[in-house]
Scaffold this motif. Structure first.
Motif, short mmCIF file in Angstrom:
data_model
loop_
_atom_site.label_atom_id
_atom_site.label_comp_id
_atom_site.label_asym_id
_atom_site.label_seq_id
_atom_site.Cartn_x
_atom_site.Cartn_y
_atom_site.Cartn_z
N VAL A 246 4.11 -48.63 55.66
CA VAL A 246 4.12 -47.18 55.50
C VAL A 246 4.74 -46.49 56.71
CG1 VAL A 246 2.70 -45.11 55.25
CG2 VAL A 246 2.22 -47.13 53.85
N PRO A 247 4.32 -46.81 57.96
CA PRO A 247 4.97 -46.19 59.11
C PRO A 247 6.47 -46.46 59.17
CG PRO A 247 2.91 -47.19 59.79
CD PRO A 247 3.15 -47.62 58.37
N ILE A 248 6.91 -47.65 58.76
CA ILE A 248 8.35 -47.94 58.74
C ILE A 248 9.04 -47.02 57.73
CG2 ILE A 248 10.07 -49.67 58.04
CD1 ILE A 248 8.20 -51.80 59.24
N GLY A 249 8.44 -46.83 56.57
CA GLY A 249 9.00 -45.94 55.57
C GLY A 249 9.10 -44.51 56.07
N PHE A 302 15.27 -57.94 57.13
CA PHE A 302 15.19 -57.45 58.51
C PHE A 302 16.53 -57.00 59.07
CE2 PHE A 302 11.49 -60.65 58.98
CZ PHE A 302 10.62 -59.75 58.41
N LEU A 303 17.62 -57.60 58.62
CA LEU A 303 18.93 -57.29 59.19
C LEU A 303 19.75 -56.32 58.34
CD1 LEU A 303 20.06 -60.81 60.47
CD2 LEU A 303 19.14 -58.91 61.82
N ILE A 304 19.51 -56.32 57.04
CA ILE A 304 20.37 -55.53 56.14
C ILE A 304 19.63 -54.35 55.52
CG2 ILE A 304 21.78 -55.58 54.04
CD1 ILE A 304 22.31 -58.55 54.62
N LEU A 305 18.50 -54.61 54.87
CA LEU A 305 17.85 -53.57 54.08
C LEU A 305 16.99 -52.61 54.90
CD1 LEU A 305 16.92 -55.68 50.93
CD2 LEU A 305 18.54 -53.80 51.04
N LEU A 306 15.97 -53.11 55.58
CA LEU A 306 15.01 -52.21 56.24
C LEU A 306 15.62 -51.38 57.37
CD1 LEU A 306 11.77 -54.40 56.20
CD2 LEU A 306 12.29 -52.38 54.82
N PRO A 307 16.47 -51.93 58.24
CA PRO A 307 17.04 -51.08 59.29
C PRO A 307 17.93 -49.97 58.74
CG PRO A 307 17.31 -53.40 59.83
CD PRO A 307 16.88 -53.34 58.39
N ASN A 308 18.45 -50.18 57.53
CA ASN A 308 19.34 -49.19 56.91
C ASN A 308 18.71 -48.52 55.69
OD1 ASN A 308 21.71 -49.87 58.62
ND2 ASN A 308 21.53 -51.85 57.58
N SER A 309 17.39 -48.50 55.65
CA SER A 309 16.70 -47.96 54.47
C SER A 309 16.63 -46.44 54.54
CB SER A 309 15.29 -48.56 54.37
OG SER A 309 14.56 -48.32 55.56
N ASP A 310 17.74 -45.80 54.17
CA ASP A 310 17.79 -44.35 54.19
C ASP A 310 17.33 -43.74 52.86
OD1 ASP A 310 19.90 -45.34 52.77
OD2 ASP A 310 21.45 -44.19 53.82
N LYS A 314 15.85 -48.49 48.92
CA LYS A 314 16.18 -49.53 49.91
C LYS A 314 14.94 -49.99 50.65
CE LYS A 314 20.97 -48.18 50.89
NZ LYS A 314 21.90 -47.70 51.95
N TRP A 315 14.10 -49.03 51.04
CA TRP A 315 12.86 -49.37 51.76
C TRP A 315 11.96 -50.21 50.88
CZ3 TRP A 315 7.99 -47.66 50.12
CH2 TRP A 315 6.93 -47.98 50.96
N LEU A 316 11.80 -49.82 49.60
CA LEU A 316 10.91 -50.55 48.70
C LEU A 316 11.40 -51.97 48.45
CD1 LEU A 316 8.42 -50.49 46.86
CD2 LEU A 316 9.90 -49.66 45.01
N VAL A 317 12.70 -52.12 48.21
CA VAL A 317 13.26 -53.46 48.01
C VAL A 317 13.07 -54.29 49.27
CG1 VAL A 317 15.38 -54.78 47.60
CG2 VAL A 317 14.93 -52.70 46.28
N GLY A 318 13.25 -53.68 50.43
CA GLY A 318 13.09 -54.41 51.69
C GLY A 318 11.68 -54.93 51.88
#
Length: 407
Positions: A246-249, A302-310, A314-318
């Motif tokens: 949640v905090p990452i989102g 960690f390298l593709i989805l979550l750091p770029n989850s705008d 993207k965040w949910l898939v990550g």
């Protein structure tokens, strides 16, 4: 054998699913955190202490229960674990207004109860299904990952309608009935048991092997510690992100906290499915190749989805990929333990290996907090975790079935 005709081994799987579904209540503790902070006045850290304690004592309980089970059988150990977990829940309902009381009740007693009960269905099912260890282990532990889907909404409704204390009491009753009832079903197969039509693989003539290793023997073998490090990295990488989803989102994807919280159920489902899928794949692709696949899945997240989850998607898939991959380790590592060290002392041996998960569960939240605090962003923590995953892949290549040097 007469005993084979009297016992349908799939009954063990059914009992394992019921028990693990109940034990999955451990992951549902987060539902209590908000009410405890609001009603009792706990800080964020104080509200998290019982869960961290439960992770640690979960691992401790696994070690003790594993040794006991290998001598006394799974039924007694499962019953003891169910009673201990229920008592922990009952006491939590009485002591929840103090941090120390809740840590002792839910963290120590509840964690130990889960640890005692958790090891029994895994070791039992692996012994009944030597022909499909990965698939059956994944099925057996599926319930633990999916337990949040059942107990999360249930506990939430109970807290709203009846209060925190009564919610703990009701959960205690469910644990007493569900865990102990399932535990009564467990029994080990007769000595020399082999499923009809299955023959164990023939050991290599060029390599000295040992069918069954004792706990004292495995901790003196370097291959045990290679597996331990692999498990530590795999578990820590998943738990660090799962605990901060949640905090990452909120930070990276700029989501509203309530919107981010709504995605946790989907992640929990993928956590459970990851156990089923990776366990089954490991029977065909091989354990080591499947562990490498799990690390590769982490790297994508960690390298593709979550750091770029705008976006929310993207965040949910990550986070779902993280949950899916993390679930794989819980299914594969018991099977590797049996592959490498045999099934005679599997309960104790896997209990020792499971200490890696316990350290990851306790240390993981501190690690990601420390990385974020020192670097200023969750994305930097993800890059550090990615480096650890690459190291994990190297360790997998170094891992192999240990040779027996002789007495």
């Amino acid at each position: 054998m007469a005993d084979e005709k009297l016992t349908n081994r799939w009954l063990m799987v059914a009992a394992a699913l019921v028990m693990q579904l109940c034990l999955g209540v451990l992951y549902s503790y987060s539902v209590f955190r908000g009410p405890l902070m609001k009603e009792v006045g706990f800080t964020v850290k104080e509200a998290g202490y019982p869960l961290m304690a439960s992770f640690f004592f979960f691992a401790v309980g696994m070690i003790v229960a594993g040794r006991w089970q290998d001598k006394a059988g799974p039924k007694k150990v499962a019953l003891f674990g169910g009673v201990l977990l229920a008592v922990g829940c009952f006491l939590a309902g009485m002591l929840y207004k103090t941090v120390g009381g809740l840590v002792f009740a839910y963290g120590v007693l509840g964690g130990l109860g889960v640890g005692f009960a958790y090891v029994t269905p895994i070791a039992t099912c692996i012994k009944w299904f030597p022909d499909m260890r990965g698939t059956i282990t994944g099925l057996a532990v599926f319930g633990f990952g999916a337990g949040t889907l059942v107990f999360g909404p249930l506990i939430s409704k109970l807290v709203i309608s009846s209060g925190i204390a009564n919610a703990f009491f009701v959960v205690g009753v469910i644990m007493l009935i569900g865990v102990c009832g399932a535990g009564l079903m467990f029994k080990v197969p007769p000595a020399g048991y082999k499923p009809a039509g299955w023959n164990p693989p023939t050991p290599s003539a060029t390599t000295a092997t040992k069918a069954d290793w004792t706990p004292n023997e495995i901790i003196g073998n370097s291959q045990f510690w290679v597996l331990w490090l692999i498990y530590l990295v795999g578990a820590a990488a998943g738990l660090m992100i799962i605990g901060q989803a949640v905090p990452i989102g909120v930070e990276v994807a700029k989501l509203d906290p309530k919107v981010a919280a709504a995605g946790l159920g989907t992640m929990a489902l993928l956590n459970g499915l990851g156990r089923l899928v990776h366990g089954s794949i490991s029977d065909k692709l091989g354990r080591k190749n499947t562990v490498i696949l799990c690390f590769a899945e982490y790297l994508v997240a960690f390298l593709i989805l979550l750091p770029n989850s705008d976006t929310f998607t993207k965040w949910l898939v990550g986070i779902c990929i993280v949950g899916f991959s993390y679930g794989g380790y819980l299914a594969i590592m018991p099977s590797i333990t049996a592959d490498y060290f045999g099934t005679k002392s599997l309960g104790a041996n896997y209990g020792y290996l499971f200490t890696a998960w316990g350290i990851a569960g306790v240390g993981g939240p501190f690690m990601i907090d420390a990385i974020k605090s020192s670097t200023g962003a969750f994305t930097n923590a993800m890059y550090a975790i990615s480096a650890a995953c690459v190291a994990g892949i190297v360790l997998v290549f170094l891992s192999k079935k240990p040779e027996f040097k002789g007495a």
